[in-house]
Design a protein around this motif. Structure first.
Motif, PDB file in Angstrom:
ATOM      1  N   THR A 141     -46.883  38.391  96.721  1.00 49.55           N
ATOM      2  CA  THR A 141     -46.656  39.545  97.598  1.00 49.55           C
ATOM      3  C   THR A 141     -45.989  40.710  96.865  1.00 49.55           C
ATOM      4  OG1 THR A 141     -44.461  38.779  98.326  1.00 49.55           O
ATOM      5  CG2 THR A 141     -46.378  37.975  99.555  1.00 49.55           C
ATOM      6  N   LEU A 142     -45.598  40.497  95.616  1.00 54.37           N
ATOM      7  CA  LEU A 142     -44.878  41.528  94.860  1.00 54.37           C
ATOM      8  C   LEU A 142     -45.765  42.269  93.869  1.00 54.37           C
ATOM      9  CD1 LEU A 142     -41.663  39.461  93.973  1.00 54.37           C
ATOM     10  CD2 LEU A 142     -42.054  40.914  95.963  1.00 54.37           C
ATOM     11  N   LEU A 143     -46.994  41.836  93.736  1.00 52.68           N
ATOM     12  CA  LEU A 143     -47.829  42.332  92.646  1.00 52.68           C
ATOM     13  C   LEU A 143     -48.168  43.814  92.750  1.00 52.68           C
ATOM     14  CD1 LEU A 143     -50.210  39.266  92.276  1.00 52.68           C
ATOM     15  CD2 LEU A 143     -48.306  39.913  90.790  1.00 52.68           C
ATOM     16  N   GLU A 144     -48.422  44.295  93.953  1.00 50.15           N
ATOM     17  CA  GLU A 144     -48.779  45.712  94.097  1.00 50.15           C
ATOM     18  C   GLU A 144     -47.603  46.614  93.720  1.00 50.15           C
ATOM     19  OE1 GLU A 144     -51.778  46.512  94.512  1.00 50.15           O
ATOM     20  OE2 GLU A 144     -52.489  44.483  94.989  1.00 50.15           O
ATOM     21  N   ARG A 145     -46.398  46.144  94.000  1.00 50.94           N
ATOM     22  CA  ARG A 145     -45.203  46.935  93.697  1.00 50.94           C
ATOM     23  C   ARG A 145     -44.839  46.854  92.212  1.00 50.94           C
ATOM     24  NH1 ARG A 145     -39.420  46.345  96.980  1.00 50.94           N
ATOM     25  NH2 ARG A 145     -38.119  47.528  95.529  1.00 50.94           N
ATOM     26  N   TYR A 146     -45.153  45.714  91.583  1.00 49.98           N
ATOM     27  CA  TYR A 146     -44.773  45.506  90.185  1.00 49.98           C
ATOM     28  C   TYR A 146     -46.012  45.115  89.367  1.00 49.98           C
ATOM     29  CZ  TYR A 146     -40.132  45.273  92.303  1.00 49.98           C
ATOM     30  OH  TYR A 146     -38.991  45.552  93.015  1.00 49.98           O
ATOM     31  N   PRO A 147     -46.739  46.102  88.846  1.00 46.44           N
ATOM     32  CA  PRO A 147     -47.974  45.799  88.103  1.00 46.44           C
ATOM     33  C   PRO A 147     -47.748  45.121  86.755  1.00 46.44           C
ATOM     34  CG  PRO A 147     -47.495  48.146  88.066  1.00 46.44           C
ATOM     35  CD  PRO A 147     -46.533  47.549  89.034  1.00 46.44           C
ATOM     36  N   ASN A 148     -46.492  44.961  86.334  1.00 46.11           N
ATOM     37  CA  ASN A 148     -46.193  44.245  85.086  1.00 46.11           C
ATOM     38  C   ASN A 148     -45.896  42.768  85.342  1.00 46.11           C
ATOM     39  OD1 ASN A 148     -43.760  45.015  86.407  1.00 46.11           O
ATOM     40  ND2 ASN A 148     -42.586  44.641  84.530  1.00 46.11           N
ATOM     41  N   THR A 197     -28.899  27.686  88.483  1.00 47.85           N
ATOM     42  CA  THR A 197     -29.892  28.674  88.917  1.00 47.85           C
ATOM     43  C   THR A 197     -30.010  29.796  87.897  1.00 47.85           C
ATOM     44  OG1 THR A 197     -29.250  28.189  91.201  1.00 47.85           O
ATOM     45  CG2 THR A 197     -30.564  30.163  90.857  1.00 47.85           C
ATOM     46  N   HIS A 198     -31.177  30.405  87.819  1.00 47.96           N
ATOM     47  CA  HIS A 198     -31.367  31.539  86.915  1.00 47.96           C
ATOM     48  C   HIS A 198     -30.323  32.624  87.161  1.00 47.96           C
ATOM     49  CE1 HIS A 198     -35.001  30.300  84.971  1.00 47.96           C
ATOM     50  NE2 HIS A 198     -35.709  30.236  86.093  1.00 47.96           N
ATOM     51  N   ASP A 199     -29.741  33.119  86.087  1.00 48.81           N
ATOM     52  CA  ASP A 199     -28.835  34.256  86.146  1.00 48.81           C
ATOM     53  C   ASP A 199     -29.673  35.503  85.860  1.00 48.81           C
ATOM     54  OD1 ASP A 199     -26.921  36.215  85.832  1.00 48.81           O
ATOM     55  OD2 ASP A 199     -25.540  34.942  84.698  1.00 48.81           O
ATOM     56  N   LEU A 200     -30.256  36.060  86.906  1.00 47.88           N
ATOM     57  CA  LEU A 200     -31.198  37.161  86.719  1.00 47.88           C
ATOM     58  C   LEU A 200     -30.536  38.420  86.175  1.00 47.88           C
ATOM     59  CD1 LEU A 200     -33.567  36.808  89.817  1.00 47.88           C
ATOM     60  CD2 LEU A 200     -33.925  36.033  87.468  1.00 47.88           C
ATOM     61  N   ALA A 241     -34.368  38.714  97.341  1.00 50.05           N
ATOM     62  CA  ALA A 241     -33.548  39.901  97.102  1.00 50.05           C
ATOM     63  C   ALA A 241     -33.110  39.975  95.639  1.00 50.05           C
ATOM     64  CB  ALA A 241     -32.326  39.878  98.023  1.00 50.05           C
ATOM     65  N   ALA A 242     -32.680  38.827  95.091  1.00 42.52           N
ATOM     66  CA  ALA A 242     -32.253  38.806  93.693  1.00 42.52           C
ATOM     67  C   ALA A 242     -33.426  39.084  92.759  1.00 42.52           C
ATOM     68  CB  ALA A 242     -31.622  37.455  93.362  1.00 42.52           C
ATOM     69  N   LEU A 243     -34.589  38.560  93.099  1.00 39.46           N
ATOM     70  CA  LEU A 243     -35.768  38.769  92.259  1.00 39.46           C
ATOM     71  C   LEU A 243     -36.201  40.231  92.265  1.00 39.46           C
ATOM     72  CD1 LEU A 243     -37.854  37.419  90.451  1.00 39.46           C
ATOM     73  CD2 LEU A 243     -39.217  36.932  92.506  1.00 39.46           C
ATOM     74  N   LEU A 244     -36.140  40.869  93.422  1.00 38.97           N
ATOM     75  CA  LEU A 244     -36.496  42.286  93.498  1.00 38.97           C
ATOM     76  C   LEU A 244     -35.552  43.151  92.659  1.00 38.97           C
ATOM     77  CD1 LEU A 244     -37.378  42.618  97.283  1.00 38.97           C
ATOM     78  CD2 LEU A 244     -38.949  42.763  95.364  1.00 38.97           C
ATOM     79  N   ARG A 245     -34.244  42.854  92.722  1.00 42.82           N
ATOM     80  CA  ARG A 245     -33.290  43.607  91.893  1.00 42.82           C
ATOM     81  C   ARG A 245     -33.630  43.432  90.412  1.00 42.82           C
ATOM     82  NH1 ARG A 245     -29.441  41.505  95.592  1.00 42.82           N
ATOM     83  NH2 ARG A 245     -28.907  39.857  94.097  1.00 42.82           N
ATOM     84  N   PHE A 246     -33.964  42.216  90.036  1.00 45.38           N
ATOM     85  CA  PHE A 246     -34.309  41.917  88.651  1.00 45.38           C
ATOM     86  C   PHE A 246     -35.551  42.692  88.217  1.00 45.38           C
ATOM     87  CE2 PHE A 246     -37.036  39.222  85.939  1.00 45.38           C
ATOM     88  CZ  PHE A 246     -36.257  39.186  84.790  1.00 45.38           C
ATOM     89  N   LEU A 247     -36.589  42.648  89.017  1.00 47.52           N
ATOM     90  CA  LEU A 247     -37.835  43.316  88.661  1.00 47.52           C
ATOM     91  C   LEU A 247     -37.658  44.832  88.583  1.00 47.52           C
ATOM     92  CD1 LEU A 247     -40.358  41.207  90.768  1.00 47.52           C
ATOM     93  CD2 LEU A 247     -40.007  41.140  88.288  1.00 47.52           C
ATOM     94  N   ASP A 248     -36.760  45.366  89.390  1.00 42.76           N
ATOM     95  CA  ASP A 248     -36.469  46.803  89.321  1.00 42.76           C
ATOM     96  C   ASP A 248     -35.813  47.173  87.996  1.00 42.76           C
ATOM     97  OD1 ASP A 248     -37.517  47.492  91.786  1.00 42.76           O
ATOM     98  OD2 ASP A 248     -35.618  47.213  92.855  1.00 42.76           O
ATOM     99  N   GLU A 249     -35.070  46.230  87.398  1.00 43.81           N
ATOM    100  CA  GLU A 249     -34.328  46.499  86.164  1.00 43.81           C
ATOM    101  C   GLU A 249     -35.168  46.297  84.907  1.00 43.81           C
ATOM    102  OE1 GLU A 249     -30.424  44.699  85.857  1.00 43.81           O
ATOM    103  OE2 GLU A 249     -30.259  44.587  88.030  1.00 43.81           O
ATOM    104  N   VAL A 250     -36.178  45.444  84.981  1.00 44.61           N
ATOM    105  CA  VAL A 250     -36.990  45.158  83.793  1.00 44.61           C
ATOM    106  C   VAL A 250     -37.933  46.328  83.520  1.00 44.61           C
ATOM    107  CG1 VAL A 250     -38.739  43.612  82.806  1.00 44.61           C
ATOM    108  CG2 VAL A 250     -36.863  42.670  84.162  1.00 44.61           C
ATOM    109  N   PRO A 251     -37.997  46.808  82.289  1.00 37.55           N
ATOM    110  CA  PRO A 251     -38.908  47.921  81.962  1.00 37.55           C
ATOM    111  C   PRO A 251     -40.352  47.585  82.326  1.00 37.55           C
ATOM    112  CG  PRO A 251     -37.378  47.523  80.152  1.00 37.55           C
ATOM    113  CD  PRO A 251     -37.183  46.400  81.123  1.00 37.55           C
ATOM    114  N   SER A 252     -41.085  48.587  82.742  1.00 40.65           N
ATOM    115  CA  SER A 252     -42.440  48.367  83.241  1.00 40.65           C
ATOM    116  C   SER A 252     -43.432  47.954  82.147  1.00 40.65           C
ATOM    117  CB  SER A 252     -42.957  49.636  83.927  1.00 40.65           C
ATOM    118  OG  SER A 252     -42.980  50.724  83.016  1.00 40.65           O
ATOM    119  N   ASP A 253     -43.043  48.100  80.860  1.00 38.33           N
ATOM    120  CA  ASP A 253     -43.946  47.678  79.790  1.00 38.33           C
ATOM    121  C   ASP A 253     -43.662  46.256  79.306  1.00 38.33           C
ATOM    122  OD1 ASP A 253     -41.546  48.211  78.543  1.00 38.33           O
ATOM    123  OD2 ASP A 253     -42.422  49.351  76.874  1.00 38.33           O
ATOM    124  N   VAL A 254     -42.746  45.566  79.977  1.00 36.11           N
ATOM    125  CA  VAL A 254     -42.446  44.160  79.670  1.00 36.11           C
ATOM    126  C   VAL A 254     -43.118  43.281  80.717  1.00 36.11           C
ATOM    127  CG1 VAL A 254     -40.633  42.403  79.509  1.00 36.11           C
ATOM    128  CG2 VAL A 254     -40.249  44.694  78.552  1.00 36.11           C
TER     129      VAL A 254
END
Length: 358
Positions: A199-206, A131-134, A164-177
């Motif tokens: 369902t995550l697009l509005e929260r993470y525009p990147n 599995t992906h190691d996010l 849950a793991a994906l949300l933690r990952f997206l929170d850590e990735v810089p918004s310009d990536v």
């Protein structure tokens, strides 16, 4: 004197498609064994009468249908020649020579190829088991990273990361990536913990989510997929890097017909049959002593390793299947991927797997 070609080509990894062998059952390419729905075939035949005309390069009708399906503006959508073409366009839109593209490995074979073609550096982050190691992928992001691919469910292992793991990952990735959620197998997901990327697009525009008509819809030979983003600038960039008239009119018509309400209901029935067979085949393989991770796609994965631990020798296993008239997809360094087909073909594979374990 020979023509001067780009030095990158000398080291470019080759994409290895699943083989087709006359007289054998092909379980190597994650194709849908059921094919398009009957009314879709009728629309394809009718559309073929106009192949002397160029297609709508904007896929306007299909874009409108997808916008209605997801309840969004069409400026947030883009249609491409399969989702893999959209992957390439996204790399072209974001990465210059020396920039980095991050993804788990092993994952979709096209990622390192399209990164190299663009002149970008591919950063392969080892999987955690299958599995992906996010966490490791987030840590691999640097100031040179322009794009991250997350194939979810992952090809070829079939595993999926939790919401849950994906949300933690997206929170850590810089918004310009840019984060590309490659959800080619989304329709086959049954685990409720796996989030729908749209369902995550509005929260993470990147983020951009990619889907395809190749797998569940049975249109692999027509090459058509689409992407959805919150930021219209992302989809515009993809359109700017697209070859004109890349999506044929036949493909557009077939995809449009596949989205009709009656077709969607029939699709759900077919997907349910595939996922039920996936569960049955997985149980049979485990009972025979194979190590098989939970799959959320339309295929299963058998892992390399000692036989006593449930592992296989991928090359030998694939050769044994071929001798029995079954073509599976071997990745010599890691395992074998086997498409879930109809019950009769699945039975033949299970029987072969039992023989190879004896």
């Amino acid at each position: 004197m020979t023509v001067r070609l780009r030095p990158t080509l000398a080291a470019l990894p080759a994409y290895v498609p699943g083989k087709s062998v006359p007289g054998s059952i092909k379980l190597a390419s994650n194709e849908n064994s059921y094919g398009p729905l009957p009314h879709v075939l009728e629309r394809i035949a009718a559309a073929a009468e106009n192949v002397n005309r160029y297609p709508d390069t904007n896929s306007s009708e299909l874009m409108d249908a997808l916008a209605a399906k997801f309840g969004i503006g069409s400026d947030r959508l883009v249609v491409g020649c399969g989702s893999v073409s959209l992957c390439q366009q996204l790399v072209f839109a974001t990465a210059d020579e020396g920039d980095e593209v991050v993804f788990g490995w092993r994952s979709f074979e096209a990622y390192p190829i399209i990164s190299a073609i663009a002149g970008a550096t591919a950063v392969k982050v080892p999987l955690d088991g299958q599995t992906h190691d996010l966490r490791a992928m987030a840590a691999a992001v640097t100031d040179r990273t322009r794009l991250v691919f997350v194939c979810n469910p992952n090809n070829p292992t079939g595993t999926a990361v939790s919401g849950a793991a994906l949300l933690r990952f997206l929170d850590e990735v810089p918004s310009d990536v840019l984060v590309v959620l490659d959800e080619a197998y989304h329709e086959f997901v049954t685990d409720p913990s796996v989030v729908d990327g749209t369902t995550l697009l509005e929260r993470y525009p990147n983020v951009i989510v990619l889907r395809t008509f190749s797998k569940a819809y049975g249109l692999a030979g027509l090459r058509i997929g689409y992407g959805i983003a919150a930021d219209p600038a992302i989809t515009m960039a993809v359109r700017q890097t697209q070859v004109p008239f890349a999506v044929t009119q036949i493909a557009q018509v077939a995809a449009l017909a596949s989205l009709e309400p009656a077709a969607e209901r029939q699709l759900a029935e077919r997907v349910a049959e595939v996922t039920a067979e996936r569960g049955r085949v997985t149980a049979e393989l485990r009972n025979a002593g194979y190590q098989v991770p939970d799959s959320e796609a339309n295929f299963v994965w058998l892992t390399n390793g000692p036989a006593e631990a449930g592992g296989i020798d991928a090359t030998a296993f694939a050769a044994g299947c071929a001798e029995r008239g079954l073509i599976v997809r071997a990745f010599a360094d890691s395992g074998v991927r086997v498409t879930i087909s109809n019950p009769a073909e699945n039975d033949k594979f299970v029987s072969a797997a039992h023989e190879l374990r004896a």
